[in-house]
Design an enzyme around this catalytic site. Structure first.
Site, mmCIF file in Angstrom:
data_model
loop_
_atom_site.group_PDB
_atom_site.id
_atom_site.type_symbol
_atom_site.label_atom_id
_atom_site.label_comp_id
_atom_site.label_asym_id
_atom_site.label_seq_id
_atom_site.Cartn_x
_atom_site.Cartn_y
_atom_site.Cartn_z
ATOM 1 C CG HIS A 67 110.922 40.550 76.264
ATOM 2 N ND1 HIS A 67 110.735 39.571 77.218
ATOM 3 C CD2 HIS A 67 112.145 41.099 76.529
ATOM 4 C CE1 HIS A 67 111.771 39.535 78.027
ATOM 5 N NE2 HIS A 67 112.643 40.446 77.635
ATOM 6 C CD GLU A 70 115.298 40.599 73.341
ATOM 7 O OE1 GLU A 70 116.148 40.137 74.125
ATOM 8 O OE2 GLU A 70 114.510 41.519 73.638
ATOM 9 C CG HIS A 71 114.424 36.405 76.060
ATOM 10 N ND1 HIS A 71 114.816 36.001 77.320
ATOM 11 C CD2 HIS A 71 114.394 37.760 76.096
ATOM 12 C CE1 HIS A 71 115.005 37.073 78.083
ATOM 13 N NE2 HIS A 71 114.745 38.150 77.370
ATOM 14 C CD GLU A 142 113.475 40.075 81.405
ATOM 15 O OE1 GLU A 142 113.631 41.188 80.863
ATOM 16 O OE2 GLU A 142 113.577 38.989 80.795
#
Length: 432
Positions: A67, A70-71, A142
């Protein structure tokens, strides 16, 4: 370039595997004005143990690295890919799941320019100590946001019960502690291992000339230099062990109404082929027949106040895991979970498994599938999610149409096992 028409769904699929191994799937839909594109990699949250490219031993990455990667791919040394998409009016996004990561955009203008942006930002990584440190703060917020979501905690609570030793039970975002261990070097290592063109697929659905778009993609890839493809050795295997299941846990949170989740751990390693797809579809139909909102059981429980309209049953089958969750808000979470467990204990002996109800549920599932093809986004998502399996999304409908009541009953025999059940409750905190 191969072209195949699927008369069952009225769609044409154009495919080609390029010299570097990248597989391209195109579905031209000239009646539409928009195009939806997805660039996906067969790498997700569970892939924390693997053998890096050029290394002979396994490594273990921090949770949340897929993840995090991905960012970070959006941000370059001198620009952000989101800005490039925004300049053309395109809408861009990305998401990381347990087994895959996808980058996407939708646009009604300047398709070629946006396609180049997509290919470039995913295939030209840039990571630095400064940008990685900044991202830790963003993703940390997040993570904390999700910790305030009782539905999210309920979901990962029950998955944690079913898979205490498997990374599927870990939130794909990771933890504050785990992302603190992510460095540019770890990101580059994971990128080199998994972001090989041969481990990726590119899917476009919408208004375009298939030959022209395929030529653009092939030319773009031919002009780039890639390391030779290497075999990907993953260190996470299938977990169907019932002995590791945590039977019950609960969390006390600041909620008004309690929440209850019942999980069923799959004992069959569901393969990504026709047989595995039929089994997955059989489980989905089984859950709808027994627990769906049109079932006699649901109506009875609703009338009794045991469940409300938040009650739902879902089935997830992925690489190395598969499970069902049956969950919802409940005034008495124990009564709800006990009732569901009692139904599961009956195996295939379910009053709802009748020929008449099966036919009705099957037709509803077919109608939902056909209706989804009206959406470019849903069509692209289905094709992309199936692109690392032995079937494409347009072939799934044939597997669904061939399903029988006997298939569903057989699935109930293998899947409805009380020893595979776990329960997780979210309870209101005690008042001070």
């Amino acid at each position: 370039m191969a072209k195949k028409y699927y008369p069952t769904v009225g769609e044409t699929l154009v495919t080609k595997t390029l010299a570097n191994g990248l597989r391209v799937l195109l579905v031209p839909k000239p009646a539409y004005h928009q195009t939806y594109a997805m660039f996906a990699v067969n790498y997700g949250g569970i892939d924390v143990r693997y053998q890096p490219a050029g290394v002979s031993e396994m490594v273990e990455d921090p949770e949340g690295i897929a993840h995090f990667l991905e960012h970070k791919l959006f941000e370059k040394e001198d620009h952000d890919a989101f800005d490039l998409f925004g300049q053309t009016g395109a809408s861009a996004n990305a998401f990381t799941g347990a087994t895959s990561t996808a980058y996407l955009f939708s646009t009604s203008t300047k398709l070629s320019q946006n396609l180049k942006t997509l290919l470039d930002f995913v295939q030209m990584p840039y990571f630095s100590d400064k940008t990685v440190a900044k991202e830790r703060g963003i993703i940390g917020q997040e993570i904390q946001m999700y910790q305030d979501d009782p539905g999210w905690l309920l979901y990962y609570g029950i998955i944690g019960n079913l898979y205490p030793g498997h990374p599927v039970a870990r939130d794909v975002t990771g933890t504050i502690d785990s992302i603190a261990k992510i460095t540019p070097e770890r990101l580059y290592q994971a990128y080199r291992t998994f972001y090989q063109p041969s481990n990726m697929t590119l899917t476009l659905v919408g208004s375009f000339n298939a030959a022209a778009i395929m030529a653009q993609i092939a030319d773009d890839q031919a002009q780039k230099t890639f390391a030779p493809s290497t075999p990907i050795v993953r260190g996470v295997g299938f977990d169907g062990d019932l002995a590791t299941i945590l039977p019950y846990r609960a969390a006390d949170l600041p909620v008004i109404r309690p929440k209850s989740a019942i999980g069923i751990k799959g004992q069959v390693d569901v393969q990504a082929d026709l047989e595995g797809t039929k089994y997955k579809l059989a489980i989905e139909v089984l859950l709808e027949m027994v627990f769906g909102d049109s079932s006699p059981l649901y109506q009875q429980w609703y009338d009794e106040g045991l469940v409300d309209d938040s009650f739902a049953a879902d089935y997830i089958a992925g690489r190395t895991f598969n499970y069902a969750t049956i969950s919802g808000d409940a005034d008495d979470p124990s009564a709800m979970s006990d009732a569901v467990a009692a139904v599961i204990a009956r195996g295939a002996d379910q009053p709802a498994l009748t020929a008449e109800r099966f036919e009705r549920i099957l037709q509803a599932a077919l109608g939902k599938y056909y209706m989804s093809l009206n959406s470019l986004e849903q069509t692209a998502n289905q094709l992309s999610s199936q692109s690392f399996t032995g079937l494409n999304a347009f072939e799934v409908v044939d597997a669904l149409k061939s399903l029988t009541l006997e298939d569903v009953k057989a699935a109930a025999v293998s899947f409805f096992d009380v020893d595979a059940v776990s329960v997780f409750h979210v309870r209101p905190e005690a008042k001070a």
